[in-house]
Design a protein around this motif. Structure first.
Motif, PDB file in Angstrom:
ATOM      1  N   LYS A   1      -6.769  24.509  29.929  1.00  0.00           N
ATOM      2  CA  LYS A   1      -5.647  25.422  30.054  1.00  0.00           C
ATOM      3  C   LYS A   1      -4.477  24.964  29.212  1.00  0.00           C
ATOM      4  O   LYS A   1      -4.472  23.846  28.691  1.00  0.00           O
ATOM      5  N   ALA A   2      -3.499  25.854  29.063  1.00  0.00           N
ATOM      6  CA  ALA A   2      -2.324  25.523  28.258  1.00  0.00           C
ATOM      7  C   ALA A   2      -1.187  26.455  28.662  1.00  0.00           C
ATOM      8  O   ALA A   2      -1.432  27.537  29.224  1.00  0.00           O
ATOM      9  N   GLN A   3       0.017  26.027  28.388  1.00  0.00           N
ATOM     10  CA  GLN A   3       1.177  26.869  28.670  1.00  0.00           C
ATOM     11  C   GLN A   3       1.114  28.128  27.799  1.00  0.00           C
ATOM     12  O   GLN A   3       0.702  28.049  26.640  1.00  0.00           O
ATOM     13  N   PRO A   4       1.557  29.275  28.349  1.00  0.00           N
ATOM     14  CA  PRO A   4       1.473  30.525  27.585  1.00  0.00           C
ATOM     15  C   PRO A   4       2.133  30.465  26.208  1.00  0.00           C
ATOM     16  O   PRO A   4       1.589  30.997  25.238  1.00  0.00           O
ATOM     17  N   GLU A   5       3.263  29.780  26.104  1.00  0.00           N
ATOM     18  CA  GLU A   5       3.955  29.729  24.798  1.00  0.00           C
ATOM     19  C   GLU A   5       3.068  29.028  23.761  1.00  0.00           C
ATOM     20  O   GLU A   5       3.059  29.403  22.591  1.00  0.00           O
ATOM     21  N   VAL A   6       2.330  28.022  24.211  1.00  0.00           N
ATOM     22  CA  VAL A   6       1.456  27.285  23.294  1.00  0.00           C
ATOM     23  C   VAL A   6       0.252  28.151  22.927  1.00  0.00           C
ATOM     24  O   VAL A   6      -0.176  28.204  21.770  1.00  0.00           O
ATOM     25  N   ILE A   7      -0.265  28.856  23.913  1.00  0.00           N
ATOM     26  CA  ILE A   7      -1.391  29.765  23.646  1.00  0.00           C
ATOM     27  C   ILE A   7      -0.966  30.799  22.603  1.00  0.00           C
ATOM     28  O   ILE A   7      -1.672  31.056  21.623  1.00  0.00           O
ATOM     29  N   ILE A   8       0.207  31.371  22.797  1.00  0.00           N
ATOM     30  CA  ILE A   8       0.700  32.403  21.874  1.00  0.00           C
ATOM     31  C   ILE A   8       0.807  31.833  20.456  1.00  0.00           C
ATOM     32  O   ILE A   8       0.363  32.444  19.487  1.00  0.00           O
ATOM     33  N   LYS A   9       1.351  30.643  20.347  1.00  0.00           N
ATOM     34  CA  LYS A   9       1.481  29.994  19.034  1.00  0.00           C
ATOM     35  C   LYS A   9       0.103  29.782  18.399  1.00  0.00           C
ATOM     36  O   LYS A   9      -0.125  30.077  17.238  1.00  0.00           O
ATOM     37  N   ARG A  10      -0.848  29.280  19.204  1.00  0.00           N
ATOM     38  CA  ARG A  10      -2.173  28.957  18.660  1.00  0.00           C
ATOM     39  C   ARG A  10      -2.931  30.199  18.202  1.00  0.00           C
ATOM     40  O   ARG A  10      -3.712  30.138  17.262  1.00  0.00           O
ATOM     41  N   ILE A  11      -2.726  31.310  18.900  1.00  0.00           N
ATOM     42  CA  ILE A  11      -3.553  32.472  18.541  1.00  0.00           C
ATOM     43  C   ILE A  11      -2.903  33.403  17.541  1.00  0.00           C
ATOM     44  O   ILE A  11      -3.538  34.345  17.090  1.00  0.00           O
ATOM     45  N   GLN A  12      -1.667  33.110  17.163  1.00  0.00           N
ATOM     46  CA  GLN A  12      -0.982  33.960  16.179  1.00  0.00           C
ATOM     47  C   GLN A  12      -1.857  34.178  14.946  1.00  0.00           C
ATOM     48  O   GLN A  12      -1.973  35.280  14.453  1.00  0.00           O
ATOM     49  N   GLN A  13      -2.493  33.077  14.467  1.00  0.00           N
ATOM     50  CA  GLN A  13      -3.233  33.172  13.212  1.00  0.00           C
ATOM     51  C   GLN A  13      -4.493  34.018  13.313  1.00  0.00           C
ATOM     52  O   GLN A  13      -4.805  34.762  12.406  1.00  0.00           O
ATOM     53  N   ALA A  14      -5.203  33.885  14.444  1.00  0.00           N
ATOM     54  CA  ALA A  14      -6.489  34.592  14.542  1.00  0.00           C
ATOM     55  C   ALA A  14      -6.381  35.801  15.463  1.00  0.00           C
ATOM     56  O   ALA A  14      -7.334  36.170  16.124  1.00  0.00           O
TER      57      ALA A  14
ATOM     58  N   GLY B   1      -7.296  30.761  23.175  1.00  0.00           N
ATOM     59  CA  GLY B   1      -6.263  29.874  22.633  1.00  0.00           C
ATOM     60  C   GLY B   1      -6.105  28.543  23.346  1.00  0.00           C
ATOM     61  O   GLY B   1      -5.185  27.794  23.057  1.00  0.00           O
ATOM     62  N   THR B   2      -7.006  28.234  24.246  1.00  0.00           N
ATOM     63  CA  THR B   2      -6.894  26.933  24.914  1.00  0.00           C
ATOM     64  C   THR B   2      -7.695  25.858  24.164  1.00  0.00           C
ATOM     65  O   THR B   2      -7.675  24.697  24.548  1.00  0.00           O
ATOM     66  N   GLY B   3      -8.432  26.276  23.143  1.00  0.00           N
ATOM     67  CA  GLY B   3      -9.112  25.286  22.285  1.00  0.00           C
ATOM     68  C   GLY B   3     -10.588  25.092  22.585  1.00  0.00           C
ATOM     69  O   GLY B   3     -11.206  24.164  22.068  1.00  0.00           O
ATOM     70  N   LYS B   4     -11.175  25.985  23.402  1.00  0.00           N
ATOM     71  CA  LYS B   4     -12.584  25.814  23.803  1.00  0.00           C
ATOM     72  C   LYS B   4     -13.526  25.610  22.620  1.00  0.00           C
ATOM     73  O   LYS B   4     -14.328  24.670  22.604  1.00  0.00           O
ATOM     74  N   THR B   5     -13.433  26.495  21.644  1.00  0.00           N
ATOM     75  CA  THR B   5     -14.388  26.469  20.541  1.00  0.00           C
ATOM     76  C   THR B   5     -14.256  25.192  19.705  1.00  0.00           C
ATOM     77  O   THR B   5     -15.260  24.527  19.424  1.00  0.00           O
ATOM     78  N   THR B   6     -13.034  24.857  19.346  1.00  0.00           N
ATOM     79  CA  THR B   6     -12.820  23.656  18.528  1.00  0.00           C
ATOM     80  C   THR B   6     -13.235  22.407  19.295  1.00  0.00           C
ATOM     81  O   THR B   6     -13.944  21.540  18.764  1.00  0.00           O
ATOM     82  N   VAL B   7     -12.803  22.325  20.545  1.00  0.00           N
ATOM     83  CA  VAL B   7     -13.146  21.160  21.358  1.00  0.00           C
ATOM     84  C   VAL B   7     -14.669  21.082  21.530  1.00  0.00           C
ATOM     85  O   VAL B   7     -15.272  20.018  21.400  1.00  0.00           O
ATOM     86  N   GLY B   8     -15.287  22.221  21.799  1.00  0.00           N
ATOM     87  CA  GLY B   8     -16.734  22.266  22.009  1.00  0.00           C
ATOM     88  C   GLY B   8     -17.504  21.743  20.807  1.00  0.00           C
ATOM     89  O   GLY B   8     -18.471  20.994  20.948  1.00  0.00           O
ATOM     90  N   GLN B   9     -17.071  22.128  19.623  1.00  0.00           N
ATOM     91  CA  GLN B   9     -17.769  21.691  18.409  1.00  0.00           C
ATOM     92  C   GLN B   9     -17.675  20.177  18.226  1.00  0.00           C
ATOM     93  O   GLN B   9     -18.671  19.520  17.918  1.00  0.00           O
ATOM     94  N   VAL B  10     -16.492  19.625  18.421  1.00  0.00           N
ATOM     95  CA  VAL B  10     -16.306  18.184  18.246  1.00  0.00           C
ATOM     96  C   VAL B  10     -17.072  17.427  19.346  1.00  0.00           C
ATOM     97  O   VAL B  10     -17.741  16.422  19.087  1.00  0.00           O
ATOM     98  N   LEU B  11     -16.987  17.951  20.542  1.00  0.00           N
ATOM     99  CA  LEU B  11     -17.672  17.324  21.676  1.00  0.00           C
ATOM    100  C   LEU B  11     -19.186  17.277  21.435  1.00  0.00           C
ATOM    101  O   LEU B  11     -19.852  16.279  21.722  1.00  0.00           O
TER     102      LEU B  11
END
Ligand code: S3P
Length: 174
Positions: A104-117, A14-24
């Protein structure tokens, strides 16, 4: 262009590795390789299915094998599963073969981001909130061998990518 080394993204789910990696990868014209995706191609099922069939320990073996293979190939943007840092062997391999960037990211943000997947993440079955905090506590410090750390809590994907490109440029790596 990056000469010898890979650019590797590590960090909690949930820190965005995959999405960031693809754009990068698109922006740097480097190939994008993802350890989980590559493993799924080999096993012919999802990581979640593999976990429930064979367990985490077997998955970790495949993860190290795949990591070794990807690191031995030509330079790429490599994104990794959040648990890759659990083995010292992997941490060594990563730092020896690439520029390692921790997202990295704050846990609350991680939780929000991974809710969907969440169903894609076998370690988060049950109470996600509780699991995220427990895993973060258990892995405290394990990502800190990275060459750079970026807190993505308040950043968009594009901002994180720009930040990384700036760092790579500054070091003469691209
Ligand atoms: C894991 C993270 C997952 C995947 C597997 C285990 C972990 O990858 O490798 O479910 O132990 O943190 P992401 O970090 O891409 O979700």
């Amino acid at each position: 262009m990056i000469s010898k080394k890979h650019v590797i993204l590590i960090g909690m789910m949930g820190t965005g590795k995959t999405t960031v990696g693809q754009v990068l990868a698109k922006k740097t014209s480097l190939p994008w390789k993802d350890t989980d995706k590559e493993i799924e191609q080999v096993i012919g099922m999802t990581i979640a299915q593999y976990f429930s069939k064979f367990g985490e320990k077997e998955f970790r073996k495949l993860e190290t094998e795949k990591l070794r293979e990807l690191l031995s190939k030509s330079p790429a943007i490599i994104t990794t599963g959040g648990g890759v840092v659990l083995k010292e062997e992997n941490r060594k391999l990563l730092s020896q073969n690439g520029f390692v960037i921790q997202l990295k990211a704050q846990p609350e943000v991680i939780i929000k981001r991974i809710q969907q997947a969440k169903e894609m993440r076998p370690l988060l079955v049950g109470n996600i909130q509780e699991k995220v905090y427990t895993i973060m506590r258990a892995r405290k410090g394990l990502y800190d061998f990275a060459d750079w750390t970026i807190d993505t809590t308040e950043l968009s994907v594009d901002q994180v990518v720009e930040h990384i490109i700036h760092l790579l440029n500054k070091r003469g790596l691209i």
